[in-house]
Write an enzyme that holds these catalytic residues in place. Structure first.
Site, PDB file in Angstrom:
ATOM      1  N   GLU A  14      19.577  16.463 -47.536  1.00  0.00           N
ATOM      2  CA  GLU A  14      19.476  16.567 -46.089  1.00  0.00           C
ATOM      3  C   GLU A  14      18.893  17.899 -45.620  1.00  0.00           C
ATOM      4  O   GLU A  14      18.767  18.134 -44.431  1.00  0.00           O
ATOM      5  CB  GLU A  14      20.866  16.384 -45.468  1.00  0.00           C
ATOM      6  CG  GLU A  14      21.484  15.034 -45.764  1.00  0.00           C
ATOM      7  CD  GLU A  14      22.903  14.908 -45.239  1.00  0.00           C
ATOM      8  OE1 GLU A  14      23.316  13.777 -44.951  1.00  0.00           O
ATOM      9  OE2 GLU A  14      23.594  15.944 -45.120  1.00  0.00           O
TER      10      GLU A  14
ATOM     11  N   GLU B 123      19.577  26.207 -56.097  1.00  0.00           N
ATOM     12  CA  GLU B 123      20.796  25.409 -55.987  1.00  0.00           C
ATOM     13  C   GLU B 123      20.806  24.278 -57.012  1.00  0.00           C
ATOM     14  O   GLU B 123      21.849  23.923 -57.563  1.00  0.00           O
ATOM     15  CB  GLU B 123      20.876  24.837 -54.574  1.00  0.00           C
ATOM     16  CG  GLU B 123      22.065  23.939 -54.319  1.00  0.00           C
ATOM     17  CD  GLU B 123      21.960  23.213 -52.995  1.00  0.00           C
ATOM     18  OE1 GLU B 123      23.015  22.810 -52.484  1.00  0.00           O
ATOM     19  OE2 GLU B 123      20.838  23.044 -52.483  1.00  0.00           O
TER      20      GLU B 123
ATOM     21  N   GLU C 257      28.012  19.110 -38.905  1.00  0.00           N
ATOM     22  CA  GLU C 257      26.889  19.852 -39.482  1.00  0.00           C
ATOM     23  C   GLU C 257      25.718  18.951 -39.868  1.00  0.00           C
ATOM     24  O   GLU C 257      24.634  19.438 -40.207  1.00  0.00           O
ATOM     25  CB  GLU C 257      27.360  20.661 -40.699  1.00  0.00           C
ATOM     26  CG  GLU C 257      27.582  19.870 -41.968  1.00  0.00           C
ATOM     27  CD  GLU C 257      28.885  19.061 -42.013  1.00  0.00           C
ATOM     28  OE1 GLU C 257      29.192  18.525 -43.093  1.00  0.00           O
ATOM     29  OE2 GLU C 257      29.574  18.967 -40.979  1.00  0.00           O
TER      30      GLU C 257
ATOM     31  N   ASP D 193      27.014  14.996 -52.557  1.00  0.00           N
ATOM     32  CA  ASP D 193      26.516  14.463 -51.293  1.00  0.00           C
ATOM     33  C   ASP D 193      24.992  14.623 -51.250  1.00  0.00           C
ATOM     34  O   ASP D 193      24.514  15.686 -50.901  1.00  0.00           O
ATOM     35  CB  ASP D 193      27.205  15.119 -50.098  1.00  0.00           C
ATOM     36  CG  ASP D 193      27.319  16.635 -50.210  1.00  0.00           C
ATOM     37  OD1 ASP D 193      27.159  17.205 -51.318  1.00  0.00           O
ATOM     38  OD2 ASP D 193      27.570  17.260 -49.170  1.00  0.00           O
TER      39      ASP D 193
END
Length: 508
Positions: free
Chosen positions: A477, A462, A242, A274
């Site tokens: 990302e 988020e 992904e 991450d």
């Protein structure tokens, strides 16, 4: 060998991901083929060198592209945020379905986070459950737990999310806390007994390799005194499907061997953080990532909790021997956590670098997880609460809540960002140890920032910028996502903590 998934189409997959022709790297792995993959592969090889070949058009012709999980609900920012969130649950709900592609079909309904995240995610779900329970959706919580039990019994662990490309890793182990949450909501501790088998399977997954003679095996590390603690790991030393292009790009700037680098990156993805300076040797550049060399304080606290809950489950099953064995394991782990992760210099819990055998000198929000899992019962922590509070106030407390770390590396799990799950664990843990004023301050600042951004955008995010209240969060990302399951859940739980009222909601 016949390809089973989109990412098995090696040449096509690499071409699409490196060209960024679909934008988000997660899009192609989530596509559903319109015909057998072997046929698509043959057509690609036959057409790719023809004049005017359009890669994106080829993909759109041969695959159904996923839609972004949009919130088809128009926010009325004049209404209370709690009311908006009550109406959001149906839009984040997904029903069981039989689909092709990388999605792992689940037997029960579940809640997705939102945005690009169109599947269930492991640790997100615990914090989403907090909000579901505030609104009376006990059945949905139980459905989600049963989905996780299904994943454990099917695959031996709970993957990062219900996608085949996530099967090589898990996420922070919150299943025991979910089961405990459901038992509390239903006022029935025998629920722990019901889930004893999947709890044991998850424990075995994390403890695989603990009996090996080697220093580190899978997710376990045997330390110099014989203690065994855990690390994050991933069984596949390849670029993430992904995030294929991102991982290839990092490998081109890193001095690490490719397989070692990819394992560290994937382990960082398993951590949920991450990515963060926590995992970087130089604290700034992802090319220096060394996740598997680090024993994380939060992971080991969650496994301590798993051992405790499992001991209780065996006790309820009248298996005294197993119960005592797990209780002893929890006690040993706690001793090891204190020995290796209490940093005398910082007077705070930190990660431990087991390769170089040093305590990492970095204050992060993860250092409050020991408070969260021990529920005010640790004399060791009680005796050190003054220094813990001081570290939080000086290093982490910002106008919008707790920052994740004090380092601004450009990564999304570093300053200036704050994340909902860390706010909840901090508030709950500090409150349990009597630091009510600090816990209340964190909760008030975080919920005010949620409300401020909602009023301006009509969305729950988020993550949030907790340093500059006029800026949205950044880094990472992908673009900042809205929705958003765990933010919704933690907001509602923190409003309850602060004494805020919640609307009456029909739970059916």
């Amino acid at each position: 060998m016949e390809p089973k998934q989109v990412y098995d189409l090696t040449e096509l997959f690499e071409a699409v991901q490196l060209s960024a022709s679909l934008g988000d790297g997660k899009t192609f792995p989530d596509c559903v083929p319109k015909m057998p993959l072997a046929d698509i592969e043959k057509q690609f090889k036959a057409q790719r060198n023809q004049g005017g070949f359009d890669l994106r058009l080829f993909v759109e012709t041969h695959f159904d592209l996923p839609s972004v999980t949009s919130i088809e609900y128009h926010s009325d920012t004049a209404k209370p945020l709690e009311e908006h969130l009550a109406m959001l649950w149906p839009h984040l709900t997904r029903q069981p379905q039989q689909t092709e592609g990388s999605l792992i079909n689940l037997p029960f309904p579940y809640i997705v986070p939102g945005g690009r995240f169109r599947e269930i995610y492991y640790w997100d779900s615990y914090f989403t459950m907090l909000g579901l329970l505030e609104h009376g959706h006990v059945e949905m919580v139980e459905n989600m737990i049963d989905n996780f039990a299904f994943l454990i019994t099917t695959y031996g662990h709970i993957p990062n999310g219900n996608r085949t490309y996530y099967l090589s890793r898990s996420q922070p182990p919150f299943f025991a806390l979910m089961v405990e949450l459901l038992a509390s909501a239903k006022k029935d501790e025998t629920i722990l007994q019901k889930y004893c088998h999947p709890l044991q399977l998850e424990y075995a997954y994390w403890q695989k390799g603990s009996q090996d003679a080697s220093t580190a095996s899978h997710r376990t590390v045997k330390l110099e005194d014989g203690s065994v603690l855990n690390r994050y790991f991933d069984e596949s030393p390849t670029p993430r499907q992904e995030s294929y292009a991102e991982d290839i790009h990092i490998s081109q700037s890193s001095q690490k061997p490719a397989e070692e680098l990819f394992t560290h990156i994937r382990a960082g993805a398993e951590s949920g953080w991450d990515f963060s300076s926590r995992w970087f040797a130089d604290k700034m550049h992802i090319s220096t990532i060394e996740t598997t060399s680090i024993i994380p304080i939060d992971l080991n606290c969650l496994l301590y909790k798993l051992e405790q809950v499992l001991a209780k489950a065996y006790q309820l099953s009248s298996d005294v021997e197993e119960s005592e064995c797990l209780a002893a394991a929890a006690s040993k782990r706690l001793d090891a956590i204190i020995k290796y992760c209490w940093n005398d210099e910082l007077q705070y819990f930190t990660d431990y670098h087991w390769v170089s055998q040093h305590k990492i000198a970095q204050v992060t929000a993860a250092g409050l997880v020991p408070l969260f899992v021990s529920e005010g019962r640790s004399d060791f922590i009680n005796d050190r609460m003054h220094s813990i509070r001081k570290a939080v106030q000086e290093e982490l407390l910002k106008p919008g809540g707790l920052v994740t770390t004090a380092i601004n590396s450009g990564q999304q799990w570093d300053a200036p960002n704050g994340w909902a799950p860390l706010q909840w664990m901090a508030v709950k843990g500090l409150s349990d140890y009597g630091a009510t004023q600090l816990a209340t301050e964190i909760a008030a600042r975080w919920t005010a920032q949620n409300e401020r951004v909602f009023k301006a955008t009509g969305k729950m995010m988020e993550k949030y910028n907790v340093e500059d209240l006029n800026q949205l969060a950044g880094g990472g990302e992908y673009e900042s996502q809205d929705g958003f399951g765990w933010t919704n859940g933690v907001y509602l739980a923190l409003k309850r903590f602060l004494g805020g009222s919640l609307p009456a909601v029909n739970s059916k």
